[in-house]
Scaffold this active site. Structure first.
Site, short mmCIF file in Angstrom:
data_model
loop_
_atom_site.label_atom_id
_atom_site.label_comp_id
_atom_site.label_asym_id
_atom_site.label_seq_id
_atom_site.Cartn_x
_atom_site.Cartn_y
_atom_site.Cartn_z
N ASP A 28 -44.93 -41.58 12.95
CA ASP A 28 -44.01 -41.61 14.09
C ASP A 28 -43.92 -40.20 14.69
O ASP A 28 -43.84 -39.21 13.97
CB ASP A 28 -42.63 -42.07 13.61
CG ASP A 28 -41.72 -42.48 14.76
OD1 ASP A 28 -41.35 -43.65 14.84
OD2 ASP A 28 -41.37 -41.60 15.59
N ASN A 84 -37.48 -53.65 14.33
CA ASN A 84 -36.52 -53.98 15.40
C ASN A 84 -37.12 -54.94 16.41
O ASN A 84 -38.29 -54.77 16.80
CB ASN A 84 -36.08 -52.70 16.11
CG ASN A 84 -35.40 -51.70 15.19
OD1 ASN A 84 -34.70 -52.09 14.26
ND2 ASN A 84 -35.62 -50.42 15.44
N HIS A 90 -32.17 -52.26 19.04
CA HIS A 90 -32.69 -50.88 19.00
C HIS A 90 -34.21 -50.80 19.11
O HIS A 90 -34.79 -49.78 18.76
CB HIS A 90 -32.22 -50.13 17.76
CG HIS A 90 -30.72 -50.09 17.60
ND1 HIS A 90 -29.91 -49.32 18.39
CD2 HIS A 90 -29.90 -50.79 16.78
CE1 HIS A 90 -28.65 -49.53 18.06
NE2 HIS A 90 -28.62 -50.42 17.09
N GLN A 91 -34.85 -51.85 19.63
CA GLN A 91 -36.29 -51.74 19.87
C GLN A 91 -36.52 -50.94 21.15
O GLN A 91 -35.93 -51.27 22.20
CB GLN A 91 -36.94 -53.12 20.00
CG GLN A 91 -38.46 -53.05 20.14
CD GLN A 91 -39.13 -54.43 20.18
OE1 GLN A 91 -38.46 -55.44 20.33
NE2 GLN A 91 -40.44 -54.45 20.04
N HIS A 97 -43.79 -53.48 15.65
CA HIS A 97 -44.07 -52.39 14.72
C HIS A 97 -43.09 -52.40 13.57
O HIS A 97 -41.94 -52.79 13.73
CB HIS A 97 -44.05 -51.02 15.42
CG HIS A 97 -42.79 -50.75 16.19
ND1 HIS A 97 -42.57 -51.28 17.44
CD2 HIS A 97 -41.70 -50.00 15.89
CE1 HIS A 97 -41.39 -50.86 17.89
NE2 HIS A 97 -40.83 -50.09 16.96
N PHE A 98 -43.57 -51.99 12.42
CA PHE A 98 -42.75 -51.80 11.23
C PHE A 98 -42.67 -50.30 10.98
O PHE A 98 -43.67 -49.60 11.06
CB PHE A 98 -43.39 -52.46 10.01
CG PHE A 98 -43.33 -53.97 10.03
CD1 PHE A 98 -44.16 -54.70 10.87
CD2 PHE A 98 -42.45 -54.65 9.20
CE1 PHE A 98 -44.10 -56.09 10.89
CE2 PHE A 98 -42.38 -56.04 9.22
CZ PHE A 98 -43.20 -56.75 10.06
N HIS A 99 -41.46 -49.84 10.68
CA HIS A 99 -41.26 -48.45 10.25
C HIS A 99 -41.25 -48.41 8.71
O HIS A 99 -40.58 -49.24 8.09
CB HIS A 99 -39.90 -47.91 10.69
CG HIS A 99 -39.63 -47.91 12.16
ND1 HIS A 99 -39.59 -46.74 12.91
CD2 HIS A 99 -39.32 -48.91 13.03
CE1 HIS A 99 -39.27 -47.05 14.17
NE2 HIS A 99 -39.10 -48.36 14.26
P1 5GP Z 1 -38.23 -48.74 17.84
O1 5GP Z 1 -36.85 -48.22 18.18
O2 5GP Z 1 -38.88 -49.43 19.02
O3 5GP Z 1 -38.22 -49.60 16.60
O4 5GP Z 1 -39.08 -47.47 17.46
C1 5GP Z 1 -40.11 -46.95 18.24
C2 5GP Z 1 -40.65 -45.74 17.53
O5 5GP Z 1 -41.83 -45.33 18.18
C3 5GP Z 1 -39.69 -44.53 17.54
O6 5GP Z 1 -39.39 -44.15 16.21
C4 5GP Z 1 -40.47 -43.45 18.28
O7 5GP Z 1 -40.28 -42.17 17.75
C5 5GP Z 1 -41.90 -43.92 18.13
N1 5GP Z 1 -42.76 -43.50 19.24
C6 5GP Z 1 -42.50 -43.63 20.57
N2 5GP Z 1 -43.53 -43.15 21.27
C7 5GP Z 1 -44.46 -42.73 20.39
C8 5GP Z 1 -45.75 -42.12 20.54
O8 5GP Z 1 -46.25 -41.88 21.64
N3 5GP Z 1 -46.42 -41.83 19.39
C9 5GP Z 1 -45.91 -42.10 18.15
N4 5GP Z 1 -46.65 -41.78 17.09
N5 5GP Z 1 -44.70 -42.65 17.98
C10 5GP Z 1 -43.98 -42.95 19.09
#
Ligand code: 5GP
Length: 136
Positions: A28, A84, A90-91, A97-99
Site C-alpha cells: 500500500d 471494504n 470506507h472503500q 482488494h484485500f488489505h
Molecule cells: P480502501 O479504502 O479502498 O479499502 O483502500 C484503498 C487503499 O489503496 C488505501 O489504503 C490506499 O493507500 C491505497 N492506494 C491508493 N492509491 C494507491 C496507489 O496508487 N498505489 C498503491 N500501492 N496503493 C494505493
C-alpha cells in the site's frame, strides 16, 4: 479505470510482492503499518459480491500464504485482513482488494470501532433464514 487497473496495466509503478494468473499483490502506498499489503484480482470488479468464483478462489488460495509472508518479513504475529465494499464502508478504490495490515502493538496498525449489540433470538432466526434463502 481505477488506480489499481493502471497498476495492473503497468501504467503506474508499485512495489510488487506476488503475481499469478489471477492475482497481484503489492505494498500500500500509504501504509498504516510497515508491511501493509494489498491483494487484488486481475478481474475488474468493484466489490467482492461481484467477483467470479475463479477470481475468488485464486485470492482465497494465496491470501494465507501472503499473510505468512508479511508475518515472516515484518516479524509481526498479529495482523488484520480488511476488505471494504462501498463508499459508506470506507472503500476508496473501486477495484476489489484485500488489505493485510500488521498490528505491531495496540497503538499502531488498524484501529477498530465495534458497536456491538445483543442479537435478539427471534430477529436473528428470521434474518438467518432470509440470508440462507438468498445464498446461490
Ligand atoms: P480502501 O479504502 O479502498 O479499502 O483502500 C484503498 C487503499 O489503496 C488505501 O489504503 C490506499 O493507500 C491505497 N492506494 C491508493 N492509491 C494507491 C496507489 O496508487 N498505489 C498503491 N500501492 N496503493 C494505493
Amino acid at each position: 479505470m481505477t488506480i489499481f487497473d493502471k497498476i495492473l496495466a503497468g501504467q503506474i509503478p508499485c512495489h510488487k510482492v506476488y503475481e499469478d494468473t489471477h492475482v497481484l499483490a503489492f505494498l500500500d502506498v500509504n501504509p498504516i503499518a510497515p508491511g501493509h499489503t494489498l491483494i487484488i484480482p486481475k478481474e475488474a470488479k468493484a466489490q467482492l459480491d461481484e467477483l467470479s468464483d475463479e477470481s475468488a478462489a485464486a485470492i482465497g488460495r494465496v491470501l494465507p500464504r501472503l499473510c505468512r509472508a508479511v508475518m515472516a518479513a515484518t516479524g509481526c504475529t498479529a495482523y488484520n485482513v480488511l476488505q471494504n465494499n462501498g463508499g459508506p464502508a470506507h472503500q476508496a478504490v473501486f477495484h476489489v482488494h484485500f488489505h493485510i495490515i500488521p498490528k505491531p502493538d495496540a497503538e499502531s496498525g488498524l484501529g477498530i470501532v465495534w458497536p456491538a449489540a445483543k442479537l435478539d433470538a427471534a430477529a436473528g432466526a428470521a434474518l438467518a433464514k432470509a440470508i440462507a434463502g438468498c445464498v446461490q
